[in-house]
Write an enzyme that holds these catalytic residues in place. Structure first.
Site, PDB file in Angstrom:
ATOM      1  N   SER A  47      50.549   1.778 -23.971  1.00  0.00           N
ATOM      2  CA  SER A  47      50.597   1.865 -22.511  1.00  0.00           C
ATOM      3  C   SER A  47      49.720   2.987 -21.971  1.00  0.00           C
ATOM      4  O   SER A  47      49.281   2.944 -20.820  1.00  0.00           O
ATOM      5  CB  SER A  47      52.042   2.076 -22.045  1.00  0.00           C
ATOM      6  OG  SER A  47      52.561   3.286 -22.577  1.00  0.00           O
ATOM      7  N   HIS A  48      49.435   4.001 -22.807  1.00  0.00           N
ATOM      8  CA  HIS A  48      48.614   5.135 -22.372  1.00  0.00           C
ATOM      9  C   HIS A  48      47.246   5.150 -23.052  1.00  0.00           C
ATOM     10  O   HIS A  48      46.495   6.110 -22.910  1.00  0.00           O
ATOM     11  CB  HIS A  48      49.325   6.456 -22.698  1.00  0.00           C
ATOM     12  CG  HIS A  48      50.475   6.759 -21.805  1.00  0.00           C
ATOM     13  ND1 HIS A  48      51.629   6.007 -21.801  1.00  0.00           N
ATOM     14  CD2 HIS A  48      50.669   7.734 -20.880  1.00  0.00           C
ATOM     15  CE1 HIS A  48      52.484   6.525 -20.930  1.00  0.00           C
ATOM     16  NE2 HIS A  48      51.923   7.562 -20.359  1.00  0.00           N
ATOM     17  N   GLU A 189      55.162   2.116 -18.500  1.00  0.00           N
ATOM     18  CA  GLU A 189      55.751   0.950 -19.161  1.00  0.00           C
ATOM     19  C   GLU A 189      56.145  -0.104 -18.134  1.00  0.00           C
ATOM     20  O   GLU A 189      56.005  -1.307 -18.367  1.00  0.00           O
ATOM     21  CB  GLU A 189      56.968   1.367 -19.984  1.00  0.00           C
ATOM     22  CG  GLU A 189      56.645   2.173 -21.235  1.00  0.00           C
ATOM     23  CD  GLU A 189      55.939   1.348 -22.297  1.00  0.00           C
ATOM     24  OE1 GLU A 189      55.977   0.099 -22.209  1.00  0.00           O
ATOM     25  OE2 GLU A 189      55.344   1.947 -23.210  1.00  0.00           O
TER      26      GLU A 189
END
Length: 336
Positions: A47-48, A189
């Site tokens: 997600s990052h 998220e």
């Protein structure tokens, strides 16, 4: 089923670097962010990782972040390091600050780094991890645009505001790494679920009236659910004090969103504390951490925060990382 492609860490770094430069980021600012992107993918925090690169590029192009910014460092006191990120990427400012923070902590036993006029720093634990690799206990705090409402309220006043602590181990790697946001789950998220059209579990986010929702888009318009109720709000406020009020950065209630193009630079902040454990405990720290970690690992099924991260990175070096093909298409389109 989501289509993926397997890339090496070097390929991930190269893709991120070339996309950022193509979008107008200087090479000096693109490289630290590209290195962090590859490490984040290796740690399994997709997600990052590359998923954020198109957002970074969009923000450079719309002016939310200055891709050519030159951070400025000052040393008002021997144990205080300040960096003005000049509305540029946080990673460049943190790298500059760590070059002064680490030797200052070793010399004095403890030192602090304050960063203002900054931007999303990605995975906070990535940065404290590096302090632990330098043999220091690293604490990190970063504030974010408001997305958590106070206890009893419905209007967000503080961000998900992560904090992290990394303790050095005997092998040059962190023995323990805690990295968590003040919300039940990181906002990224929820954004990821919204992009993929997937519902979120109950307890991740609330609607505009403060009620639980499974619709990520509704949650993004409402507020994130604080971890542990009022205790999570307390953690968010603690981080807001350190990363915003104590650095002179913009409070979350006044910061523009990290997502989308609305508003100018968010001008949020980061705050790091680096401690040489030998200055406060002599040789006792190493044995204490070893005993603590051992007591956790001795229990079947017990989870030690940060455990296995080094192993994941070594595995990723060998096997590569499976990356969302749609994300790769977006990045390759930016480069083209």
């Amino acid at each position: 089923m989501i289509e993926t492609r397997t890339l090496t860490l070097e390929q991930i770094e190269d893709l991120a670097f070339r996309a950022l430069v193509a979008a107008g980021t200087s090479e000096a600012n693109a490289r630290p962010l590209a290195v962090a992107t590859a490490a984040t993918e290796a740690d399994g925090v997709a997600s990052h990782g590359l998923a954020y690169v198109p957002i970074y590029c969009e923000h450079v192009q719309c002016g939310k972040v200055d891709g050519t910014a030159q951070p400025e460092l000052s040393r008002p006191r021997p144990g205080a390091v300040n960096v003005d990120a000049a509305t540029g990427f946080a990673h460049s400012a943190i790298d500059m600050g760590f070059e002064a923070l680490i030797p200052a902590a070793r010399e004095q036993g403890i030192a602090a780094l304050s960063i203002r006029n900054s931007y999303n720093c990605g995975v906070l634990g990535y940065h404290t991890y590096r302090l632990a690799q330098a043999g220091l206990v690293g604490l990190g705090f970063t504030n974010a645009p408001a997305s958590i409402a106070p206890s009893g309220g419905a209007k967000p006043v503080v961000g998900t505001n992560p904090f992290s602590i990394a303790a050095p181990g005997a092998d040059g790697q962190p023995a323990l790494l805690i990295d968590q946001s003040a919300s039940t789950i990181a906002k990224s998220e929820v954004m990821k679920h919204a992009r993929e059209g997937k519902p979120i579990p109950v307890g991740w986010a609330l609607d505009a009236d403060g009620n639980p929702t499974t619709d990520p888009n509704v949650g993004l318009k409402g507020s994130m659910a604080p971890s542990g109720g009022y205790k999570g709000v307390g953690v968010a406020l603690l981080t807001e004090i350190l990363a915003a009020a104590l650095t002179g950065a913009t409070l979350g209630i006044n910061a523009s969103p990290f997502s989308g193009t609305a508003g100018g630079p968010p001008k949020t902040g980061q705050f790091f504390i680096a401690i040489d454990p030998t200055a406060t405990s002599g040789d006792a720290f190493a044995s204490g951490i070893s005993e603590l970690v051992g007591a956790i690992r001795a229990q079947n099924g017990a989870h030690l925060p940060g455990d296995g991260r080094g192993g994941k990175r070594r595995q990723a070096q060998t096997d590569g990382v499976a990356v969302n093909a749609a994300t790769l298409d977006k990045i390759e389109a930016i480069i083209a």
